[in-house]
Design a protein around this motif. Sequence first.
Motif, short mmCIF file in Angstrom:
data_model
loop_
_atom_site.label_atom_id
_atom_site.label_comp_id
_atom_site.label_asym_id
_atom_site.label_seq_id
_atom_site.Cartn_x
_atom_site.Cartn_y
_atom_site.Cartn_z
N VAL A 48 0.94 -1.16 -0.07
CA VAL A 48 0.26 0.06 -0.03
C VAL A 48 0.77 1.08 -0.14
O VAL A 48 1.34 1.72 1.16
N VAL A 50 1.84 4.99 -0.12
CA VAL A 50 1.24 6.34 -0.07
C VAL A 50 2.19 7.50 -0.06
O VAL A 50 3.40 7.51 0.14
N LYS A 55 -1.82 10.56 -1.01
CA LYS A 55 -2.58 9.75 -2.19
C LYS A 55 -1.87 8.19 -2.08
O LYS A 55 -0.97 8.17 -1.92
N ILE A 56 -2.89 7.44 -2.68
CA ILE A 56 -2.49 5.92 -2.64
C ILE A 56 -2.27 5.66 -4.00
O ILE A 56 -2.88 6.00 -4.97
N ILE A 73 -3.43 -2.90 -5.78
CA ILE A 73 -2.06 -2.42 -5.28
C ILE A 73 -0.93 -3.17 -5.80
O ILE A 73 -1.26 -4.20 -6.29
N LEU A 125 2.95 -1.51 4.24
CA LEU A 125 2.57 0.12 4.16
C LEU A 125 4.02 0.53 3.66
O LEU A 125 4.87 0.51 4.22
N GLN A 127 5.34 4.50 3.23
CA GLN A 127 4.93 5.77 3.19
C GLN A 127 6.07 6.66 2.75
O GLN A 127 7.19 6.12 2.37
N GLU A 147 -2.58 7.76 -9.13
CA GLU A 147 -2.76 7.93 -7.58
C GLU A 147 -4.12 8.26 -7.45
O GLU A 147 -4.80 8.59 -8.14
N PRO A 150 -7.49 9.01 -0.77
CA PRO A 150 -8.00 7.90 0.20
C PRO A 150 -9.64 7.79 0.26
O PRO A 150 -10.12 6.53 0.16
N LEU A 153 -10.72 6.00 -2.86
CA LEU A 153 -10.16 4.52 -3.00
C LEU A 153 -11.28 3.97 -2.21
O LEU A 153 -11.57 2.69 -2.51
N LEU A 171 -6.21 -3.02 2.07
CA LEU A 171 -6.81 -1.65 2.48
C LEU A 171 -7.47 -1.62 3.72
O LEU A 171 -7.54 -0.80 4.32
N PHE A 174 -5.28 -1.10 6.18
CA PHE A 174 -4.48 0.05 5.92
C PHE A 174 -5.61 1.13 6.45
O PHE A 174 -5.20 2.16 7.32
#
Length: 177
Positions: A48, A50, A55-56, A73, A125, A127, A147, A150, A153, A171, A174
């Motif tokens: 995941v 970010v 944004k994911i 993902i 995750l 980041q 992108e 959230p 998503l 997710l 997450f």
Amino acid sequence: MKKWKILGQETVCDFKLFKFYRRDLLNTHKNSEHHFYVMETPDWINVVPVTPEGKIVLIRQYRAGTDEITVEIPGGVIDKEDVSPEAAARRELEEETAYVSDELTLLGAVHPNPSFMSNTCYFVLAQNAKRTGKTHFDPGEDIETFEIEPEELKQAVKTGKIKHALTVAALGLFFQE
């Protein structure tokens, strides 16, 4: 409850990425024999990512099993050279999306289908994921990266735009954070 006893195992087919076994088992509670087919496959990783803006990062790709373009993902097989799920996540993230991150945290893990599969799928995750512009697709991959906010998503999962079970599971973990 006790584990069942493995009486024997025979390779049915070997497809490089996975093997099928016929496993003969003894139900120790009922003292009865049963035969199962088990798919042995390497462990997997799903990431995941970010961005610094929150944004994911998602991907679109064709999936032969459902004959559809899916939204997911990034992820893939944990290679023998990968020293940890996080190392595999770092590699897969860059290979598939051209994003990199040094802030990797294990979110959790699941058994994709324990009724006949032996593997584990880890969720990581990533980041502060930033685009480097260097993808390294496998020969059978054709991936588009984008992108998403959230909230958008969450709606994509809710409305079924995203149906990949492992993506939905990742997710879920997450969004619990």
